[in-house]
Design a protein around this motif. Structure first.
Motif, PDB file in Angstrom:
ATOM      1  N   ILE A 115       0.859  -1.180   0.000  1.00 33.48           N
ATOM      2  CA  ILE A 115       0.000   0.000   0.000  1.00 33.48           C
ATOM      3  C   ILE A 115       0.896   1.231   0.000  1.00 33.48           C
ATOM      4  O   ILE A 115       1.874   1.306   0.757  1.00 33.48           O
ATOM      5  N   LYS A 116       0.573   2.184  -0.833  1.00 35.32           N
ATOM      6  CA  LYS A 116       1.370   3.403  -0.937  1.00 35.32           C
ATOM      7  C   LYS A 116       0.668   4.540  -0.214  1.00 35.32           C
ATOM      8  O   LYS A 116      -0.527   4.780  -0.405  1.00 35.32           O
ATOM      9  N   LEU A 117       1.412   5.233   0.623  1.00 33.65           N
ATOM     10  CA  LEU A 117       0.917   6.427   1.295  1.00 33.65           C
ATOM     11  C   LEU A 117       1.548   7.639   0.613  1.00 33.65           C
ATOM     12  O   LEU A 117       2.767   7.806   0.624  1.00 33.65           O
ATOM     13  N   ALA A 118       0.716   8.458   0.007  1.00 39.75           N
ATOM     14  CA  ALA A 118       1.198   9.591  -0.782  1.00 39.75           C
ATOM     15  C   ALA A 118       1.063  10.900  -0.023  1.00 39.75           C
ATOM     16  O   ALA A 118       0.130  11.082   0.760  1.00 39.75           O
ATOM     17  N   LEU A 119       1.994  11.810  -0.241  1.00 37.56           N
ATOM     18  CA  LEU A 119       1.933  13.130   0.382  1.00 37.56           C
ATOM     19  C   LEU A 119       0.604  13.790   0.055  1.00 37.56           C
ATOM     20  O   LEU A 119       0.190  13.848  -1.096  1.00 37.56           O
ATOM     21  N   ASP A 120      -0.056  14.305   1.084  1.00 40.94           N
ATOM     22  CA  ASP A 120      -1.327  15.011   0.895  1.00 40.94           C
ATOM     23  C   ASP A 120      -1.046  16.510   0.894  1.00 40.94           C
ATOM     24  O   ASP A 120      -0.745  17.080   1.944  1.00 40.94           O
ATOM     25  N   PRO A 121      -1.134  17.192  -0.247  1.00 45.45           N
ATOM     26  CA  PRO A 121      -0.740  18.603  -0.325  1.00 45.45           C
ATOM     27  C   PRO A 121      -1.864  19.589  -0.010  1.00 45.45           C
ATOM     28  O   PRO A 121      -1.679  20.797  -0.148  1.00 45.45           O
ATOM     29  N   VAL A 122      -3.031  19.109   0.414  1.00 45.74           N
ATOM     30  CA  VAL A 122      -4.186  19.987   0.603  1.00 45.74           C
ATOM     31  C   VAL A 122      -3.918  21.003   1.723  1.00 45.74           C
ATOM     32  O   VAL A 122      -3.422  20.653   2.801  1.00 45.74           O
ATOM     33  N   ASP A 123      -4.253  22.247   1.452  1.00 48.10           N
ATOM     34  CA  ASP A 123      -4.185  23.336   2.417  1.00 48.10           C
ATOM     35  C   ASP A 123      -5.488  24.115   2.264  1.00 48.10           C
ATOM     36  O   ASP A 123      -5.555  25.094   1.534  1.00 48.10           O
ATOM     37  N   GLN A 124      -6.539  23.659   2.951  1.00 48.91           N
ATOM     38  CA  GLN A 124      -7.875  24.177   2.690  1.00 48.91           C
ATOM     39  C   GLN A 124      -8.038  25.657   2.992  1.00 48.91           C
ATOM     40  O   GLN A 124      -8.896  26.324   2.414  1.00 48.91           O
ATOM     41  N   PHE A 125      -7.198  26.205   3.874  1.00 47.64           N
ATOM     42  CA  PHE A 125      -7.315  27.614   4.224  1.00 47.64           C
ATOM     43  C   PHE A 125      -6.284  28.494   3.521  1.00 47.64           C
ATOM     44  O   PHE A 125      -6.314  29.712   3.662  1.00 47.64           O
ATOM     45  N   GLY A 126      -5.365  27.861   2.799  1.00 47.79           N
ATOM     46  CA  GLY A 126      -4.348  28.625   2.093  1.00 47.79           C
ATOM     47  C   GLY A 126      -3.441  29.419   3.004  1.00 47.79           C
ATOM     48  O   GLY A 126      -2.857  30.428   2.602  1.00 47.79           O
ATOM     49  N   ASP A 127      -3.287  28.961   4.262  1.00 43.42           N
ATOM     50  CA  ASP A 127      -2.469  29.703   5.226  1.00 43.42           C
ATOM     51  C   ASP A 127      -1.059  29.146   5.357  1.00 43.42           C
ATOM     52  O   ASP A 127      -0.283  29.582   6.214  1.00 43.42           O
ATOM     53  N   GLY A 128      -0.720  28.167   4.514  1.00 46.49           N
ATOM     54  CA  GLY A 128       0.615  27.595   4.549  1.00 46.49           C
ATOM     55  C   GLY A 128       0.751  26.361   5.402  1.00 46.49           C
ATOM     56  O   GLY A 128       1.766  25.667   5.345  1.00 46.49           O
ATOM     57  N   THR A 129      -0.262  26.056   6.211  1.00 44.34           N
ATOM     58  CA  THR A 129      -0.250  24.852   7.048  1.00 44.34           C
ATOM     59  C   THR A 129      -0.969  23.733   6.315  1.00 44.34           C
ATOM     60  O   THR A 129      -2.156  23.870   5.997  1.00 44.34           O
ATOM     61  N   PRO A 130      -0.300  22.625   6.019  1.00 44.20           N
ATOM     62  CA  PRO A 130      -0.970  21.531   5.306  1.00 44.20           C
ATOM     63  C   PRO A 130      -2.030  20.878   6.178  1.00 44.20           C
ATOM     64  O   PRO A 130      -1.893  20.808   7.406  1.00 44.20           O
ATOM     65  N   ASP A 131      -3.070  20.382   5.544  1.00 47.74           N
ATOM     66  CA  ASP A 131      -4.161  19.775   6.302  1.00 47.74           C
ATOM     67  C   ASP A 131      -3.724  18.536   7.069  1.00 47.74           C
ATOM     68  O   ASP A 131      -4.354  18.173   8.068  1.00 47.74           O
ATOM     69  N   PHE A 132      -2.645  17.871   6.619  1.00 46.68           N
ATOM     70  CA  PHE A 132      -2.252  16.669   7.354  1.00 46.68           C
ATOM     71  C   PHE A 132      -1.741  17.009   8.755  1.00 46.68           C
ATOM     72  O   PHE A 132      -1.676  16.146   9.626  1.00 46.68           O
TER      73      PHE A 132
END
Length: 347
Positions: A115-132
């Protein structure tokens, strides 16, 4: 002739019996050995701390399996899993990587699936903090707040020689409490910091520092929304001064103190100071002696002195003899109540 037919009948019966046992117990036959087959509903997951996959194991010949043992290879802190007989549920961590889920059953060779775990690049607020990094679970949010407040306050009660050497100004106290609030709080950890009393609260479950895609880099140091390149290009670091903490790692909640919750920060900008940005931690009720709302902060070095950690009641700070240190909306030096981006929620 009768003896020949009898021997032949017994031979046929014996062959059928052996074949039946082979089917039932996975014993090798002329047609080959029954094997385990592992399947998974998702072979790629975003490493966001929440995504899940379900694995299932079966015998290639349809035989009902007895006890099944599952194990995670190369998993470490990358994922967590829960076995359920012939099924297993896996939850991704927040660090990208390749893992393998292995199933073992009596009389069968082990079987595995990757199983591959891929980097999640989502930043829903655009504040520089990734959602992960964000803590969406209410229990995790409470755990972070309580550990942060406890750790910040505990430094005040420690002997000077037992305090973390890194805590030498207001931002350093904040960095220490933030980082250690995200660790796994076990016995060796408590012994390392000479903590004899701990709050009765679980650690954050989503992840534990430094096991994230950012490694030891906790604090964002530049503007802009998160991009995959930020995981390796120096956008995050272990060090951040008070201004950097305010600009890129927290967000304004209000200039009204009634909005403050344990673990929030109060920021001031004192014009004319060598280091104009200062921060204090809002504790709420003290872990050590209860009472009304408390604040804690480090004065930072000044005039050749190392400075000190101070613990004050909110009511007393509102009456500070120097109006520029009062956390009031009437004070232009008071920038407001700020909250960590990992606790950010939609308005």
């Amino acid at each position: 002739m009768r003896r020949y037919l009898a021997r032949r009948w017994w031979s046929v019966l014996l062959i059928c019996l052996i074949a039946g046992l082979a089917i039932a117990f996975g014993i090798p036959t002329r047609t080959g050995r029954a094997t385990l087959i592992v399947t998974v509903d998702h072979d790629t997951l975003p490493a966001d701390g929440y995504a899940q996959a379900r694995a299932h194991v079966r015998a290639s010949n349809g035989t009902e399996l007895g006890s099944v043992t599952w194990r995670l290879e190369n998993g470490g802190s990358l994922a967590k899993f829960e076995p359920y007989a012939s099924d297993a549920r896996l939850r991704a961590g927040v660090t990208p990587g390749d893992i393998a889920l292995v199933a073992v059953a009596p009389r069968f060779n082990a079987a595995r699936i990757e199983i591959k775990l891929a980097l999640d690049p989502v930043d829903q607020f655009g504040d520089g903090t990734p959602d992960f990094l964000r803590l969406r679970d209410a229990d995790d949010q409470i755990a972070f707040r309580r550990w942060f407040a406890f750790l910040a306050e505990s430094t005040y009660f420690e002997k000077e020689q037992d305090r973390p050497a890194e805590v030498n100004d207001c931002a350093a106290l904040i960095r220490f409490a933030y980082r250690e609030a995200l660790r796994r709080h076990d016995g060796p950890w408590a012994n390392h910091w000479r903590l004899t009393s701990l709050p009765n609260v679980a650690s954050v479950q989503k992840y534990d520092y430094p096991h994230t895609a950012l490694g030891a880099g906790l604090f964002r140091t530049r503007p802009g929304a998160f991009t995959p390149e930020d995981a390796v290009n120096g956008a995050f670091a272990e060090f951040a001064d008070a201004e950097t903490l305010r600009r890129y790692n927290t967000h304004l909640v209000s200039r009204d103190l009634s909005a403050a919750r344990p673990g929030d920060l109060l920021f001031f900008r004192q014009a004319g100071h060598r280091m104009p940005f200062h921060t204090m931690s809002y504790l709420g009720h003290s872990y050590f002696d209860g009472g009304a709302a408390w604040l804690i902060y480090h004065t930072g070095p000044s005039d050749g002195h190392a400075g000190e950690i101070r613990r004050v009641m909110l009511g007393d700070l509102l009456q500070h003899p120097q109006a520029c240190w009062r956390p009031s909306s009437q004070n232009p030096a008071f920038l407001g109540v700020y909250r960590w981006n990992i606790l950010r929620e939609a308005d």
